[in-house]
Write a protein that holds these residues in place. Structure first.
Motif, PDB file in Angstrom:
ATOM      1  N   ILE A   1       0.834  -1.200   0.000  1.00  0.00           N
ATOM      2  CA  ILE A   1       0.000   0.000   0.000  1.00  0.00           C
ATOM      3  C   ILE A   1       0.873   1.256   0.000  1.00  0.00           C
ATOM      4  N   GLY A   2       0.940   1.906  -1.127  1.00  0.00           N
ATOM      5  CA  GLY A   2       1.475   3.261  -1.218  1.00  0.00           C
ATOM      6  C   GLY A   2       2.870   3.490  -0.689  1.00  0.00           C
ATOM      7  N   GLN A   3       3.735   2.520  -0.658  1.00  0.00           N
ATOM      8  CA  GLN A   3       5.086   2.778  -0.184  1.00  0.00           C
ATOM      9  C   GLN A   3       5.917   3.361  -1.321  1.00  0.00           C
ATOM     10  N   HIS A   4       6.990   4.037  -0.967  1.00  0.00           N
ATOM     11  CA  HIS A   4       7.900   4.645  -1.934  1.00  0.00           C
ATOM     12  C   HIS A   4       7.168   5.683  -2.780  1.00  0.00           C
ATOM     13  N   ARG A   5       6.286   6.455  -2.130  1.00  0.00           N
ATOM     14  CA  ARG A   5       5.615   7.537  -2.834  1.00  0.00           C
ATOM     15  C   ARG A   5       5.781   8.808  -2.002  1.00  0.00           C
ATOM     16  N   ALA A   6       6.163   9.852  -2.618  1.00  0.00           N
ATOM     17  CA  ALA A   6       6.270  11.173  -1.999  1.00  0.00           C
ATOM     18  C   ALA A   6       6.912  11.084  -0.626  1.00  0.00           C
ATOM     19  N   SER A   7       6.242  11.568   0.428  1.00  0.00           N
ATOM     20  CA  SER A   7       6.822  11.546   1.763  1.00  0.00           C
ATOM     21  C   SER A   7       6.011  10.681   2.702  1.00  0.00           C
ATOM     22  N   GLY A   8       5.124   9.884   2.142  1.00  0.00           N
ATOM     23  CA  GLY A   8       4.271   9.066   2.989  1.00  0.00           C
ATOM     24  C   GLY A   8       5.031   8.005   3.748  1.00  0.00           C
ATOM     25  N   HIS A   9       6.087   7.462   3.151  1.00  0.00           N
ATOM     26  CA  HIS A   9       6.823   6.401   3.829  1.00  0.00           C
ATOM     27  C   HIS A   9       7.787   6.947   4.870  1.00  0.00           C
ATOM     28  N   LYS A  10       7.966   8.281   4.934  1.00  0.00           N
ATOM     29  CA  LYS A  10       8.874   8.887   5.912  1.00  0.00           C
ATOM     30  C   LYS A  10       8.149   9.410   7.139  1.00  0.00           C
ATOM     31  N   GLY A  11       6.830   9.437   7.099  1.00  0.00           N
ATOM     32  CA  GLY A  11       6.086   9.994   8.215  1.00  0.00           C
ATOM     33  C   GLY A  11       5.881  11.485   8.096  1.00  0.00           C
ATOM     34  N   GLY A  12       6.031  12.040   6.906  1.00  0.00           N
ATOM     35  CA  GLY A  12       5.768  13.448   6.678  1.00  0.00           C
ATOM     36  C   GLY A  12       6.988  14.191   6.169  1.00  0.00           C
ATOM     37  N   LEU A  13       6.770  15.413   5.719  1.00  0.00           N
ATOM     38  CA  LEU A  13       7.839  16.251   5.191  1.00  0.00           C
ATOM     39  C   LEU A  13       8.507  17.053   6.295  1.00  0.00           C
ATOM     40  N   GLY A  14       9.804  17.211   6.229  1.00  0.00           N
ATOM     41  CA  GLY A  14      10.528  18.131   7.104  1.00  0.00           C
ATOM     42  C   GLY A  14      10.407  17.797   8.574  1.00  0.00           C
ATOM     43  N   GLN A  15       9.944  18.788   9.352  1.00  0.00           N
ATOM     44  CA  GLN A  15       9.889  18.651  10.815  1.00  0.00           C
ATOM     45  C   GLN A  15       8.539  18.147  11.306  1.00  0.00           C
ATOM     46  N   SER A  16       7.733  17.600  10.428  1.00  0.00           N
ATOM     47  CA  SER A  16       6.413  17.146  10.861  1.00  0.00           C
ATOM     48  C   SER A  16       6.542  15.945  11.782  1.00  0.00           C
ATOM     49  N   GLY A  17       5.667  15.867  12.742  1.00  0.00           N
ATOM     50  CA  GLY A  17       5.627  14.737  13.660  1.00  0.00           C
ATOM     51  C   GLY A  17       6.618  14.813  14.800  1.00  0.00           C
ATOM     52  N   MET A  18       7.253  15.944  15.028  1.00  0.00           N
ATOM     53  CA  MET A  18       8.263  16.040  16.093  1.00  0.00           C
ATOM     54  C   MET A  18       7.642  15.953  17.483  1.00  0.00           C
ATOM     55  N   HIS A  19       6.370  16.267  17.605  1.00  0.00           N
ATOM     56  CA  HIS A  19       5.697  16.112  18.892  1.00  0.00           C
ATOM     57  C   HIS A  19       4.870  14.842  18.940  1.00  0.00           C
ATOM     58  N   LYS A  20       4.936  14.038  17.897  1.00  0.00           N
ATOM     59  CA  LYS A  20       4.107  12.842  17.821  1.00  0.00           C
ATOM     60  C   LYS A  20       4.966  11.629  17.496  1.00  0.00           C
ATOM     61  N   HIS A  21       4.927  11.151  16.256  1.00  0.00           N
ATOM     62  CA  HIS A  21       5.571   9.891  15.938  1.00  0.00           C
ATOM     63  C   HIS A  21       7.076  10.005  15.730  1.00  0.00           C
ATOM     64  N   HIS A  22       7.630  11.209  15.612  1.00  0.00           N
ATOM     65  CA  HIS A  22       9.083  11.380  15.498  1.00  0.00           C
ATOM     66  C   HIS A  22       9.674  11.978  16.779  1.00  0.00           C
ATOM     67  N   PHE A  23       9.000  11.780  17.885  1.00  0.00           N
ATOM     68  CA  PHE A  23       9.430  12.421  19.130  1.00  0.00           C
ATOM     69  C   PHE A  23      10.813  11.943  19.565  1.00  0.00           C
ATOM     70  N   ILE A  24      11.072  10.639  19.465  1.00  0.00           N
ATOM     71  CA  ILE A  24      12.372  10.123  19.909  1.00  0.00           C
ATOM     72  C   ILE A  24      13.491  10.648  19.023  1.00  0.00           C
ATOM     73  N   ARG A  25      13.208  10.819  17.722  1.00  0.00           N
ATOM     74  CA  ARG A  25      14.220  11.380  16.831  1.00  0.00           C
ATOM     75  C   ARG A  25      14.540  12.818  17.239  1.00  0.00           C
ATOM     76  N   MET A  26      13.511  13.579  17.626  1.00  0.00           N
ATOM     77  CA  MET A  26      13.728  14.951  18.078  1.00  0.00           C
ATOM     78  C   MET A  26      14.575  14.974  19.346  1.00  0.00           C
ATOM     79  N   LEU A  27      14.292  14.070  20.272  1.00  0.00           N
ATOM     80  CA  LEU A  27      15.058  14.043  21.518  1.00  0.00           C
ATOM     81  C   LEU A  27      16.524  13.712  21.268  1.00  0.00           C
ATOM     82  N   LEU A  28      16.790  12.834  20.328  1.00  0.00           N
ATOM     83  CA  LEU A  28      18.165  12.418  20.070  1.00  0.00           C
ATOM     84  C   LEU A  28      18.943  13.443  19.254  1.00  0.00           C
TER      85      LEU A  28
END
Length: 140
Positions: free
Chosen positions: A22-49
């Motif tokens: 389902i829709g992998q390797h398209r635009a930014s959907g497989h990354k969890g969003g563009l740029g800094q999106s998700g820093m308070h949600k699903h990319h929180f641990i990446r932001m902390l590190l």
């Protein structure tokens, strides 16, 4: 390389070209969003590190040490003397610091000679008072 030998020829007619269901390797959907999106949600641990100071702000800065809260211009000296002025030894004296003024500014003109006591004053104010025959004294 000839087109007929490329791997993509095998994928013609398929939906995903080897990238799953389902829709992998398209635009930014497989990354969890563009740029800094998700820093308070699903990319929180990446932001902390990578950038632990990403959110929040610096503490407030102290106010400017020379904050001028109340000032008077040279044009106001005649009115101020009429209300609060004193005669000392034949001189007209205005104590602006006692009246709560922090600074004397150089706007306007004055005809009378005053001795003015004030904490701070501009260079143009000092020149105009001296030209009229008065003086400006720095009060503590």
């Amino acid at each position: 390389m000839a087109t007929r030998l490329r791997k993509t020829r095998k994928f013609r007619g398929g939906r995903h070209h080897g990238w799953g269901q389902i829709g992998q390797h398209r635009a930014s959907g497989h990354k969890g969003g563009l740029g800094q999106s998700g820093m308070h949600k699903h990319h929180f641990i990446r932001m902390l590190l990578t950038d632990p100071r990403h959110f929040g702000h610096d503490s407030t800065h102290p106010p400017h040490p020379n904050l001028v809260r109340k000032w008077a211009s040279v044009r106001d000296l005649d009115d101020i003397y009429a209300k609060h002025g004193k005669q000392e030894g034949g001189k007209k004296v205005i104590d602006l610091s006692e009246l709560g003024y922090d600074k004397l500014l150089g706007g306007g003109q004055t005809k009378n000679a005053y001795v003015i006591k004030v904490g701070r004053f501009s260079a143009t104010a000092e020149d105009k008072v001296k030209k009229s025959g008065g003086e400006v004294l720095a009060a503590e």
